[in-house]
Design an enzyme around this catalytic site. Sequence first.
Site, PDB file in Angstrom:
ATOM      1  N   GLY A  38       0.834  -1.212   0.000  1.00  0.00           N
ATOM      2  CA  GLY A  38       0.000   0.000   0.000  1.00  0.00           C
ATOM      3  C   GLY A  38       0.860   1.249   0.000  1.00  0.00           C
ATOM      4  N   ASN A  39       0.230   2.389   0.187  1.00  0.00           N
ATOM      5  CA  ASN A  39       0.986   3.637   0.297  1.00  0.00           C
ATOM      6  C   ASN A  39       0.289   4.538   1.315  1.00  0.00           C
ATOM      7  OD1 ASN A  39      -0.916   5.532  -1.156  1.00  0.00           O
ATOM      8  ND2 ASN A  39      -0.584   4.002  -2.756  1.00  0.00           N
TER       9      ASN A  39
END
Length: 396
Positions: free
Chosen positions: A208-209
């Site tokens: 993810g980020n």
Amino acid sequence: MLANKTVILGITGSLAAYKAADIASKLTQAGARVEVVMTESATKFITPLTLRSITSRPVVTDMFELASEFSIEHVALAEAADVVVIAPATACVMAKLAAGISDDELTCTVLATEAPVIVAPAMHASMFQNSVTQQNLAKLKARGFTIVGPEYGRLASGKVGLGRLAETDKIIDTIGQVLSQGRDLTSKRIVVTAGGTQEPIDPVRHIGNRSSGKMGYALAEAARNRGAEVKLITAPTSLPEPVGTEVVSVKTAAEMKEAVARAVIQADALIMAAAVADYQPKSVAEAKIKKETPTLTLELIRTPDILTEVKGNFLKVGFAAESQNIVANAKQKLERKQLDLIVANDITDPSSGFGADTNKVTLIDKQGNVEDLPLLTKREVADRILDRVVSLLAKR
Ligand code: PMT
């Protein structure tokens, strides 16, 4: 939006009446002139003195009360209103409004006003679901009333169900939305993406980020307030759904691509604020990967480039999250992805980019015009981007 607006806050006899104090307080703090009208049964749950203290305005409880500022000419309230909000609204007041009964100050005001009316129901779930209440609700909707809530949760009876008063922020947001309807994006269909996609590694892990979704949600809310019909395609965030927008929840880049492709049919503009993962694991493990080896190698493959691949005759606005050569790199993305406008986002400063409430961006259009904006709140940035969307749409 709320500053100098006259909001008539109608309070009726529900246990949730105490929450009206919070609504009145937030509206007052936002600069609205709040005129509170309480039904007799509302006064059994919360005192007029509380509301009077919060709003610094007289509270109307009795249409025959000679001391009331509005007692003789109660229609004056209806005329002064920019918006009427009934929160909480009982099944009883909804029935009266649906039937046009005007036997107290609140129902008289609603019947007499030309201002938009917002109704926030709060009652026991079985009363809300009763077919009579549902018919009344349908009548109010058909008359153009805006209904906010109720929400699912714990009720006064101790049971859980659909009947809780909508959260204060949601009600305030709806008031803002209703007050700003009919502005420069009226009848435009805008698709906004938000948040960071999550690419699964196994059933419990993902790549993810740090995108919080704040920039995309600010765009969706601002576009909605300017009259647009907004579809918000969002990767997972912890933000509440913006009222009055159609929200499509996705997780991966591939899901976002599919949702965008469906949403842009008939859209006027697509604004991609989402931080889409550039890579995804080549294969997703069916079971949780055990930590049996000292190192683990994941093979990654490129995700689809949504902005490049989506086709159609709509305005395309992209973001470029950059940490160096910001304008030059953003210009390359604008050309490569064939965009009308790109928002170059400086992500080196903690007050800008991922997670922050503020943002520092440069707007670059396909003619090469560069507009460097100062550090602004994400909502202000959203409005500056939408100003450009409005003028680009006008030229098409
Ligand atoms: O969500 P917040 O915490 O508020 O943070 C906001 C933000 C920093 C995420 C936002 O302002 C922002 O910059 N979004 C774009 C982030 C990004 O992925 O930038 P990029 O330079 O990698 O991608 C360029 C553009 O192509 C973006 O519009 C992106 O949505 C799009 N893209 C990227 C990859 C991909 N596979 N498909 C895409 O469509």
